[in-house]
Scaffold this motif. Structure first.
Motif: not given
Length: 145
Positions: A90-91, A114-121, A127-132, A134-145
């Protein structure tokens, strides 16, 4: 960074002894450009400069030297073996470190990026909402929900 800011950063870096406030100023100048929005970046860098202390300059120097003498490219096979079954990079698109380097690493490791727009390092700050989301989708996909 303005010419005056670059000059001040250079002066502070070259100073053999810095006061506490000079150290905070140096770190703020060094870090604020890591963000897509320089104004908010200045605020975050100043906050970080007061909290993320002390900076281990000797270790940073050693890591920089080691990175140049023993590049990551020579360890990709070992890294690939050590990655968890599901991994992703993620960057922030506006990170001053070239996104192309992260794209190249993702490609060589066969990982999604995953590229986060309007965000730097630190995209979680900018972009906390975008990162949150994405992480939610990532975890849900990892656990199969």
């Amino acid at each position: 960074m303005s010419a005056a800011q670059r000059e001040r950063l250079r002066d502070l870096e070259e100073s053999p002894r810095r006061t506490e406030e000079e150290e905070v100023e140096l770190l703020t100048l060094a870090w604020f450009t890591d963000h897509a929005d320089p104004g908010r970046g200045w605020r975050w860098a100043a906050q970080g400069a007061r909290r993320r202390r002390p900076v281990n300059w000797a270790m940073n120097g050693e890591l920089g030297t080691e990175r140049r003498t023993d590049p990551l490219d020579e360890h990709l096979a070992d890294l690939r073996v050590r990655l968890p079954a599901r991994a992703e990079l993620l960057g922030g698109v506006a990170d001053p470190r070239p996104l192309s380097a992260l794209e190249s690493l993702a490609s060589r490791l066969d990982l999604p990026l995953t590229r986060i727009e309007d965000a730097g390092h630190e995209p979680w700050l900018e972009q906390p909402d975008a990162v949150r989301a994405h992480l939610r989708r990532f975890v849900q996909a990892a656990v199969g929900t």
